[in-house]
Design a protein around this motif. Structure first.
Motif, mmCIF file in Angstrom:
data_model
loop_
_atom_site.group_PDB
_atom_site.id
_atom_site.type_symbol
_atom_site.label_atom_id
_atom_site.label_comp_id
_atom_site.label_asym_id
_atom_site.label_seq_id
_atom_site.Cartn_x
_atom_site.Cartn_y
_atom_site.Cartn_z
ATOM 1 N N LYS A 29 0.776 -1.569 0.231
ATOM 2 C CA LYS A 29 0.045 0.034 0.144
ATOM 3 C C LYS A 29 0.431 1.422 0.461
ATOM 4 O O LYS A 29 0.146 2.241 -0.876
ATOM 5 C CB LYS A 29 -0.640 -0.217 1.181
ATOM 6 C CG LYS A 29 -2.501 -1.231 0.834
ATOM 7 C CD LYS A 29 -2.917 -1.131 2.379
ATOM 8 C CE LYS A 29 -4.443 -1.200 1.698
ATOM 9 N NZ LYS A 29 -4.494 -2.440 1.598
ATOM 10 N N ILE A 30 2.208 0.819 0.567
ATOM 11 C CA ILE A 30 3.068 2.298 0.873
ATOM 12 C C ILE A 30 3.493 2.804 0.007
ATOM 13 O O ILE A 30 3.226 4.129 -0.839
ATOM 14 C CB ILE A 30 3.778 2.524 2.403
ATOM 15 C CG1 ILE A 30 2.712 2.271 3.458
ATOM 16 C CG2 ILE A 30 4.888 3.121 2.250
ATOM 17 C CD1 ILE A 30 3.494 2.122 4.839
ATOM 18 N N GLN A 31 4.404 1.691 -1.010
ATOM 19 C CA GLN A 31 4.838 1.298 -1.820
ATOM 20 C C GLN A 31 4.453 1.729 -3.247
ATOM 21 O O GLN A 31 4.856 2.245 -4.444
ATOM 22 C CB GLN A 31 6.279 0.987 -1.765
ATOM 23 C CG GLN A 31 7.092 1.690 -0.769
ATOM 24 C CD GLN A 31 7.935 2.313 -0.575
ATOM 25 O OE1 GLN A 31 8.792 2.809 -1.886
ATOM 26 N NE2 GLN A 31 8.256 3.317 0.805
ATOM 27 N N GLY A 32 3.320 0.951 -3.617
ATOM 28 C CA GLY A 32 2.705 0.834 -4.539
ATOM 29 C C GLY A 32 3.845 -0.439 -5.453
ATOM 30 O O GLY A 32 3.793 -1.500 -4.483
#
Lengths: 112, 112
Positions: free
Chosen positions: A39-42
């Motif tokens: 979710k954070i880094q894609g």
């Protein structure tokens, strides 16, 4: 025409285990990619193969991640040893001469 | 570091409104910019793309606006429908190199 096939769809591993994820690219595609999705880094690139030759090996992932293309129609991603921070969705993708990249449905890995 | 950045991280619009998703990049050698749409449990799928020689690309309700000087682009979804609820990824590719670099995604929710 089959798309990119990834197995298993879900994997649960204990910390320190070795796991192997599998990918069958679209038939006839020369390029194969492994991405990790969080979710954070894609989507982060793990590996890129062109005609079975390793072209790029994502620097941050080199030590415990190893992707291989055993033949033009099969690739594996080995994570050894697994750590809880490896919990993510691992996506395999392939393309041929055009620009569109086709993705599999991914393997959701949970490391406990 | 992230070569492609997206904002907002999440966006909620009402049915019929226009959703605007933003993307920016650092590397001026990027010349191809696809947007991918991902539904839960599925891999990303190509939605629409643009090359750096163009400043606009339209496909039905989906339009990309591209500003090369500012290294920015945006995806406009007009007359948004609940079925458009998904995560949208902006990606970028360099000429003569087949790797796609992805942003972290925008999760769009369209409320009926």
């Amino acid at each position: 025409d089959a798309g990119v096939t990834q197995t298993p769809r879900h994997e649960v591993a204990e910390k320190g285990q070795t796991i192997i994820l599998k990918c069958e690219p679209v038939s006839g595609h020369n390029d194969l990619f492994w991405y990790r999705q969080t979710k954070i880094q894609g989507l982060e690139l793990l590996s890129y193969f062109r005609s079975k030759s390793l072209m790029e090996d994502g620097g941050a992932f080199k030590d415990r991640f190893k992707a291989e293309m055993l033949n033009s129609s099969f690739s594996t991603l080995k994570i050894q040893p697994t750590e809880p921070k490896d919990s993510a969705v691992y996506l395999c993708a392939s393309r041929t001469g055009g620009t569109e990249v086709f993705f599999g449905k991914g393997t959701r890995l949970t490391v406990v | 570091q992230q070569q492609v950045r997206q904002s907002p991280q999440s966006l909620t619009v009402w049915e019929g409104e226009t959703a605007i998703l933003n993307c920016s990049y650092e590397d001026s050698t990027f010349n191809y910019f696809p947007w991918y749409q991902q539904f839960p449990g599925e891999g990303p799928a190509l939605l629409i793309s643009i090359r750096s020689v163009s400043d606009k690309k339209e496909d039905g309700r989906f339009t990309i606006f591209f500003n090369k000087r500012e290294k920015k682009l945006s995806l406009h979804i007009t007359d948004s429908q609940p079925g458009d609820s998904a995560t949208y990824f902006c990606a970028a590719k360099k000429a003569n190199y087949n790797v796609l670099y992805f942003g972290s995604g925008t999760k769009l929710t369209v409320e009926p």
